[in-house]
Design an enzyme around this catalytic site. Structure first.
Site, PDB file in Angstrom:
ATOM      1  N   SER A 152       0.807  -1.220   0.000  1.00 43.01           N
ATOM      2  CA  SER A 152       0.000   0.000   0.000  1.00 43.01           C
ATOM      3  C   SER A 152       0.838   1.266   0.000  1.00 43.01           C
ATOM      4  O   SER A 152       0.403   2.304  -0.506  1.00 43.01           O
ATOM      5  CB  SER A 152      -0.937   0.001   1.214  1.00 43.01           C
ATOM      6  OG  SER A 152      -0.211  -0.215   2.414  1.00 43.01           O
ATOM      7  N   HIS A 177      -0.344   6.108   6.509  1.00 40.56           N
ATOM      8  CA  HIS A 177       0.180   5.918   5.155  1.00 40.56           C
ATOM      9  C   HIS A 177       0.593   7.257   4.563  1.00 40.56           C
ATOM     10  O   HIS A 177       0.107   8.303   4.994  1.00 40.56           O
ATOM     11  CB  HIS A 177      -0.878   5.270   4.247  1.00 40.56           C
ATOM     12  CG  HIS A 177      -0.965   3.788   4.382  1.00 40.56           C
ATOM     13  ND1 HIS A 177      -1.512   3.172   5.482  1.00 40.56           N
ATOM     14  CD2 HIS A 177      -0.552   2.774   3.563  1.00 40.56           C
ATOM     15  CE1 HIS A 177      -1.450   1.846   5.333  1.00 40.56           C
ATOM     16  NE2 HIS A 177      -0.859   1.595   4.177  1.00 40.56           N
TER      17      HIS A 177
END
Length: 310
Positions: free
Chosen positions: A60, A292
């Site tokens: 990711s 993230h």
């Protein structure tokens, strides 16, 4: 206990419980607030002739999970991930981006499947050919976790523990040396992956990145900003640094180029103010998955990769 203290305790417990629930929910989706990206630098568009076929592999952090616009279903692949930015700069004749959220090292050679849902991505190494001239890869972080969430299960667990034990080192006490041991165990698999990439694409330049600065050098920056204790922020920061060391060592031993994405992102971790974050926190202010890179973080990773291409 006096009624006022009981009421305050119940309120605090509800808040912590709500934050844990919000963390789990947030890990399953992304925010929709607009984000802006910085301008990258590196090899000019003419480099496309040299890197005529480019393949991007990874998890990711490579996929830009949660950053608009998204594609590839549950892989959550963004058209502003670092691979897209690198490809835009180099202008290769062929680009194959097979990055996928929650990918582990095993998903290089195995299909990426979820229970009930089924396959979400083919084996990533299937994208390679003998004509491939550039390969980028970001993998290993999810191998620290044991569930399909990968790194996400560590985040959920540590946030939940901090909600019950807001001081001390509940996450460190829970994991001990386990995360460092899992990083060590990932080392031979990283080496095998790099060797297999070389076998399938013998003329390719292989670039493997580490992970960016997720947590700060000064763990006290996290106090009241993220639902993790100061001690555990330092512990988890050092786990990521350790994993980066394992990746760098395996890259050097197997003829790949290691790209440090930690140093360029220092001071832009999850515990900084929202305007300074390139890695978002548990509750993102810019569109991305929790913990993230946002669009600026992906740009920083792209810049680091481009700088490594000679």
């Amino acid at each position: 206990m006096p009624r006022s203290r009981r009421t305050a305790a119940r309120t605090a417990t509800r808040r912590r419980t709500g934050l844990v629930a919000g963390t789990v929910a947030a890990l399953a989706g992304a925010c929709i607030t607009p984000a802006s990206a910085a301008t990258g630098a590196g090899p000019g568009p003419g480099s496309g002739a040299r890197y005529g076929e480019y393949v991007a592999l990874g998890d990711s952090y490579a996929a830009g999970a949660g950053i608009p616009g998204q594609s590839a279903g549950l892989c959550f692949r963004s058209d502003r991930n670092y691979a897209s930015l690198v490809a835009a700069r180099l202008a290769p004749a062929v680009t194959r981006d097979v990055t996928c959220g929650a990918a582990k090292l095993k998903h290089l050679t195995e299909p990426h499947r979820y229970p009930v849902i089924g396959q979400v991505n083919a084996p990533q190494l299937d994208a390679l050919t003998s004509r491939t001239r550039l390969v980028t890869i970001t993998l290993g972080g999810n191998d620290l976790g044991t569930s399909d969430l990968g790194l996400g299960d560590i985040v959920v667990r540590c946030v939940a523990l901090a909600a019950v034990h807001p001081v001390g080192s509940p996450c460190r006490s829970s994991y001990g040396n386990t995360l460092h041991e899992r990083a060590d165990e990932a080392g031979p698999r990283i080496a095998a992956a790099l060797q297999e990439i070389r076998r399938r694409s013998p003329e390719a330049k292989i670039v493997i990145t580490g992970y960016p600065s997720i947590l700060p050098e000064n763990a006290w920056d996290c106090l009241f900003r993220q639902p993790v204790t100061v001690s555990d922020a330092a512990y988890l920061r050092d786990v990521v640094k350790y994993l980066n060391g394992v990746i760098a060592e395996r890259a050097e031993a197997n003829g790949a180029t290691y790209v440090d994405t930690h140093t360029p992102t220092l001071g832009h971790d999850i515990c900084q103010s929202p305007s300074q974050r390139w890695i978002e926190g548990i509750l993102p202010h810019q569109p991305t998955m929790p913990v993230h890179p946002n669009a600026r973080g992906e740009q920083a990773m792209a810049d680091a990769v481009l700088a490594a291409l000679d």
